[in-house]
Design a protein around this motif. Structure first.
Motif, PDB file in Angstrom:
ATOM      1  N   CYS A   1      -6.961   1.841  -5.074  1.00  0.00           N
ATOM      2  CA  CYS A   1      -6.370   3.176  -5.021  1.00  0.00           C
ATOM      3  C   CYS A   1      -6.335   3.689  -3.595  1.00  0.00           C
ATOM      4  O   CYS A   1      -7.297   3.538  -2.843  1.00  0.00           O
ATOM      5  CB  CYS A   1      -7.168   4.152  -5.897  1.00  0.00           C
ATOM      6  SG  CYS A   1      -6.332   5.746  -6.035  1.00  0.00           S
ATOM      7  N   ASN A   2      -5.205   4.290  -3.221  1.00  0.00           N
ATOM      8  CA  ASN A   2      -5.069   4.850  -1.866  1.00  0.00           C
ATOM      9  C   ASN A   2      -5.571   6.277  -1.800  1.00  0.00           C
ATOM     10  O   ASN A   2      -5.574   6.883  -0.739  1.00  0.00           O
ATOM     11  CB  ASN A   2      -3.594   4.852  -1.447  1.00  0.00           C
ATOM     12  CG  ASN A   2      -3.094   3.440  -1.249  1.00  0.00           C
ATOM     13  OD1 ASN A   2      -3.881   2.544  -0.940  1.00  0.00           O
ATOM     14  ND2 ASN A   2      -1.801   3.228  -1.446  1.00  0.00           N
ATOM     15  N   LYS A   3      -5.946   6.841  -2.937  1.00  0.00           N
ATOM     16  CA  LYS A   3      -6.340   8.251  -2.932  1.00  0.00           C
ATOM     17  C   LYS A   3      -7.855   8.398  -3.019  1.00  0.00           C
ATOM     18  O   LYS A   3      -8.580   7.423  -3.245  1.00  0.00           O
ATOM     19  CB  LYS A   3      -5.611   9.001  -4.036  1.00  0.00           C
ATOM     20  CG  LYS A   3      -4.101   9.005  -3.737  1.00  0.00           C
ATOM     21  CD  LYS A   3      -3.335   9.796  -4.711  1.00  0.00           C
ATOM     22  CE  LYS A   3      -3.458  11.277  -4.413  1.00  0.00           C
ATOM     23  NZ  LYS A   3      -2.778  12.059  -5.469  1.00  0.00           N
ATOM     24  N   ASP A   4      -8.291   9.629  -2.863  1.00  0.00           N
ATOM     25  CA  ASP A   4      -9.727   9.841  -2.682  1.00  0.00           C
ATOM     26  C   ASP A   4     -10.213  11.066  -3.466  1.00  0.00           C
ATOM     27  O   ASP A   4     -11.074  11.818  -2.962  1.00  0.00           O
ATOM     28  CB  ASP A   4      -9.998  10.028  -1.178  1.00  0.00           C
ATOM     29  CG  ASP A   4     -11.205   9.238  -0.717  1.00  0.00           C
ATOM     30  OD1 ASP A   4     -11.760   8.466  -1.529  1.00  0.00           O
ATOM     31  OD2 ASP A   4     -11.598   9.401   0.456  1.00  0.00           O
ATOM     32  N   CYS A   5      -9.709  11.237  -4.666  1.00  0.00           N
ATOM     33  CA  CYS A   5     -10.080  12.397  -5.488  1.00  0.00           C
ATOM     34  C   CYS A   5     -11.615  12.510  -5.545  1.00  0.00           C
ATOM     35  O   CYS A   5     -12.295  11.503  -5.774  1.00  0.00           O
ATOM     36  CB  CYS A   5      -9.485  12.232  -6.887  1.00  0.00           C
ATOM     37  SG  CYS A   5      -7.709  11.896  -6.840  1.00  0.00           S
ATOM     38  N   LEU A   6     -12.130  13.714  -5.372  1.00  0.00           N
ATOM     39  CA  LEU A   6     -13.580  13.864  -5.153  1.00  0.00           C
ATOM     40  C   LEU A   6     -14.439  13.536  -6.367  1.00  0.00           C
ATOM     41  O   LEU A   6     -15.646  13.400  -6.269  1.00  0.00           O
ATOM     42  CB  LEU A   6     -13.898  15.297  -4.686  1.00  0.00           C
ATOM     43  CG  LEU A   6     -13.198  15.771  -3.412  1.00  0.00           C
ATOM     44  CD1 LEU A   6     -13.714  17.158  -3.004  1.00  0.00           C
ATOM     45  CD2 LEU A   6     -13.374  14.794  -2.264  1.00  0.00           C
ATOM     46  N   TYR A   7     -13.804  13.434  -7.541  1.00  0.00           N
ATOM     47  CA  TYR A   7     -14.549  13.230  -8.794  1.00  0.00           C
ATOM     48  C   TYR A   7     -14.509  11.795  -9.289  1.00  0.00           C
ATOM     49  O   TYR A   7     -15.215  11.449 -10.238  1.00  0.00           O
ATOM     50  CB  TYR A   7     -13.944  14.140  -9.880  1.00  0.00           C
ATOM     51  CG  TYR A   7     -12.425  14.159  -9.854  1.00  0.00           C
ATOM     52  CD1 TYR A   7     -11.677  13.159 -10.455  1.00  0.00           C
ATOM     53  CD2 TYR A   7     -11.738  15.164  -9.158  1.00  0.00           C
ATOM     54  CE1 TYR A   7     -10.295  13.148 -10.393  1.00  0.00           C
ATOM     55  CE2 TYR A   7     -10.352  15.171  -9.089  1.00  0.00           C
ATOM     56  CZ  TYR A   7      -9.637  14.159  -9.700  1.00  0.00           C
ATOM     57  OH  TYR A   7      -8.277  14.156  -9.608  1.00  0.00           O
ATOM     58  N   CYS A   8     -13.673  10.940  -8.709  1.00  0.00           N
ATOM     59  CA  CYS A   8     -13.316   9.675  -9.366  1.00  0.00           C
ATOM     60  C   CYS A   8     -14.104   8.487  -8.813  1.00  0.00           C
ATOM     61  O   CYS A   8     -14.155   8.268  -7.593  1.00  0.00           O
ATOM     62  CB  CYS A   8     -11.819   9.453  -9.194  1.00  0.00           C
ATOM     63  SG  CYS A   8     -11.268   7.899  -9.916  1.00  0.00           S
ATOM     64  N   GLY A   9     -14.657   7.688  -9.725  1.00  0.00           N
ATOM     65  CA  GLY A   9     -15.496   6.555  -9.338  1.00  0.00           C
ATOM     66  C   GLY A   9     -14.764   5.426  -8.630  1.00  0.00           C
ATOM     67  O   GLY A   9     -15.387   4.606  -7.966  1.00  0.00           O
TER      68      GLY A   9
ATOM     69  N   GLU B   1      -3.738   4.535  -7.586  1.00  0.00           N
ATOM     70  CA  GLU B   1      -2.395   4.837  -7.070  1.00  0.00           C
ATOM     71  C   GLU B   1      -2.070   4.015  -5.823  1.00  0.00           C
ATOM     72  O   GLU B   1      -2.813   4.041  -4.851  1.00  0.00           O
ATOM     73  CB  GLU B   1      -2.328   6.339  -6.733  1.00  0.00           C
ATOM     74  CG  GLU B   1      -0.923   6.768  -6.365  1.00  0.00           C
ATOM     75  CD  GLU B   1      -0.844   8.269  -6.158  1.00  0.00           C
ATOM     76  OE1 GLU B   1      -1.199   9.024  -7.081  1.00  0.00           O
ATOM     77  OE2 GLU B   1      -0.445   8.679  -5.059  1.00  0.00           O
ATOM     78  N   ARG B   2      -0.941   3.305  -5.905  1.00  0.00           N
ATOM     79  CA  ARG B   2      -0.387   2.600  -4.741  1.00  0.00           C
ATOM     80  C   ARG B   2       1.110   2.764  -4.826  1.00  0.00           C
ATOM     81  O   ARG B   2       1.662   2.883  -5.915  1.00  0.00           O
ATOM     82  CB  ARG B   2      -0.697   1.104  -4.839  1.00  0.00           C
ATOM     83  CG  ARG B   2      -2.090   0.715  -4.444  1.00  0.00           C
ATOM     84  CD  ARG B   2      -2.344  -0.743  -4.816  1.00  0.00           C
ATOM     85  NE  ARG B   2      -1.322  -1.651  -4.305  1.00  0.00           N
ATOM     86  CZ  ARG B   2      -1.165  -2.916  -4.736  1.00  0.00           C
ATOM     87  NH1 ARG B   2      -1.948  -3.412  -5.679  1.00  0.00           N
ATOM     88  NH2 ARG B   2      -0.228  -3.682  -4.219  1.00  0.00           N
ATOM     89  N   SER B   3       1.792   2.732  -3.660  1.00  0.00           N
ATOM     90  CA  SER B   3       3.249   2.810  -3.736  1.00  0.00           C
ATOM     91  C   SER B   3       3.912   1.804  -2.799  1.00  0.00           C
ATOM     92  O   SER B   3       5.066   1.977  -2.405  1.00  0.00           O
ATOM     93  CB  SER B   3       3.734   4.229  -3.476  1.00  0.00           C
ATOM     94  OG  SER B   3       2.917   4.850  -2.543  1.00  0.00           O
TER      95      SER B   3
END
Ligand code: SAM
Ligand code: SF4
Length: 372
Positions: free
Chosen positions: A61-69, A108-110
């Motif tokens: 995943c390219n994202k860094d949501c603060l809650y997600c393992g 998420e990747r694009s």
């Protein structure tokens, strides 16, 4: 008559009633609320549970949501992408078992390789099932061109949780370069392309109020969401939102109760949408998903990911069924669901009634599929 009973006596709650429903914590009130929502579910969508076979395709995943393992910054996770043949084998199994639908979910990747991978999977899953398996994608924010490519390849449904309808609150649980507005615009794009639109929120985030959750339900209606995929927030030890963990043991019961009230309030207000009983409910109680069905949910997503990958797709701590195969998962679920008096919609796509009401072509397809 109590405020709750006055609300439940209406054909449909008013927008201003939703926070009161979500706050109906007293056990006897909660029981009445859930029973009323169950009755609306049976009336509007029947007592049929639709299975969506879930593939956790990749934890990159390219994202860094603060809650997600599986956020990008969590270095403790071993990253994987399931090979195409394994997913196709699983999808064939799902089709042979009479599942009407599968969900491809991932980080998420694009990049072009990822876009091509999803296109290939969608095309081949449609091919191996004579175009009968409905495909839901849940692979995050993408460009309009990408969403169109996947739709044209045969994906018909898309699940993108808004996480919270409150933009300021969204900013508190995401890094600065993540955008609520971009996510909302993705939902609008998906709807305009013709996808059956799925969205949802996390329930019970630290600092979240019942008023915010009430506005989430209004957001679903406003944005024409027809499939609701929402579930309780559960902390993960290697994320910035882990602070909730210390209090979580005693909070479990309250968290489950709130999630059930959110399902019930959503069913009472939106009536004919599909609502999933999220896997996270099962982390809070072994029969959490069944409780979700009795509160108004009508969809379950059995995990079809090979157990060898599952521990690397831990969004939150305590994820259930880490070592259960798809066959074990099906057997155990079937018994539990039928014991509730519900039936399982094998061989049916289970399109959202609300979507079918708006889309005559899709309604015809569903009717043909039911006959076949
Ligand atoms: N990456 C895609 C996305 O974010 O839309 C799809 C996969 S993502 C893992 C699916 C959902 O997992 C997210 O929308 C989020 O609501 C949920 N999730 C992540 N961390 C969670 C947590 N700690 N507790 C409960 N749900 C969580
Ligand atoms: Fe990535 Fe989705 Fe997790 Fe956010 S919620 S870090 S986008 S997998």
């Amino acid at each position: 008559m109590s405020r709750l009973d006055a609300i439940l006596a209406k054909p449909r709650p008013d927008p201003g009633d939703l926070a009161a429903l979500l706050g109906a914590q007293a056990p006897e009130e909660q029981t009445r609320l859930l029973a009323a929502a169950y009755a609306v579910k049976v009336r509007e969508v029947g007592s049929v549970v639709y299975f969506r076979g879930l593939f956790e395709l990749s934890n990159r995943c390219n994202k860094d949501c603060l809650y997600c393992g599986i956020r990008r910054s969590n270095q403790k996770v071993e990253r994987y992408t399931v090979p195409v043949d394994e997913i196709l084998g699983g999808a064939r199994w799902a089709w042979e078992q009479g599942y009407g639908s599968v969900v491809l979910q991932s980080g998420e990747r694009s990049d072009p390789a990822f876009i091509d991978l999803i296109t290939e999977l969608v095309t081949k899953i449609r091919g191996l099932s004579n175009d009968q398996l409905a495909i839901t994608l849940s692979v995050g924010e993408q460009s309009e061109a990408t969403y169109r490519t996947w739709f044209e390849a045969g994906a018909e449904r898309y699940l993108l949780r808004i996480e919270t309808s409150d933009p300021d609150f969204y900013r508190r649980i995401h890094p600065a370069d993540h955008s609520w507005e971009r996510r909302r615009d993705c939902l609008r794009l998906l709807h305009s392309i013709g996808y059956q639109l799925g969205s949802g929120v996390m329930i019970g985030l630290p600092g979240q109020s019942v008023e915010q959750l009430a506005r989430d339900i209004l957001f679903f209606e406003q944005e024409k969401v027809v499939m609701i995929g929402m579930g309780p927030f559960i902390p993960h030890a290697h994320t910035p939102l882990r602070d909730g963990i210390r209090n979580f043991v005693w909070k479990r019961h309250a968290q489950l109760a709130l999630a059930l009230r959110m399902i019930a309030a959503t069913r009472l207000y939106l009536q004919d949408v599909n609502i999933a009983a999220a896997t996270a409910l099962q982390t809070l109680a072994p029969d959490g998903r069944e409780q979700g069905l009795m509160a108004g949910a009508n969809v379950i997503m059995p995990n079809l990911t090979d157990p060898k990958y599952r521990s690397a797709y831990q969004l939150y701590d305590g994820k259930p069924c880490l070592d259960e195969s798809a066959t074990q998962c099906r057997g155990c679920l079937e018994t539990r669901i039928t014991s509730l008096g519900e039936t399982i919609g094998f061989g049916q796509r289970g399109d959202s009634r609300r979507f079918l009401g708006r889309n005559v072509a899709a309604a015809t397809k569903e009717a043909i599929c039911r006959k076949g």
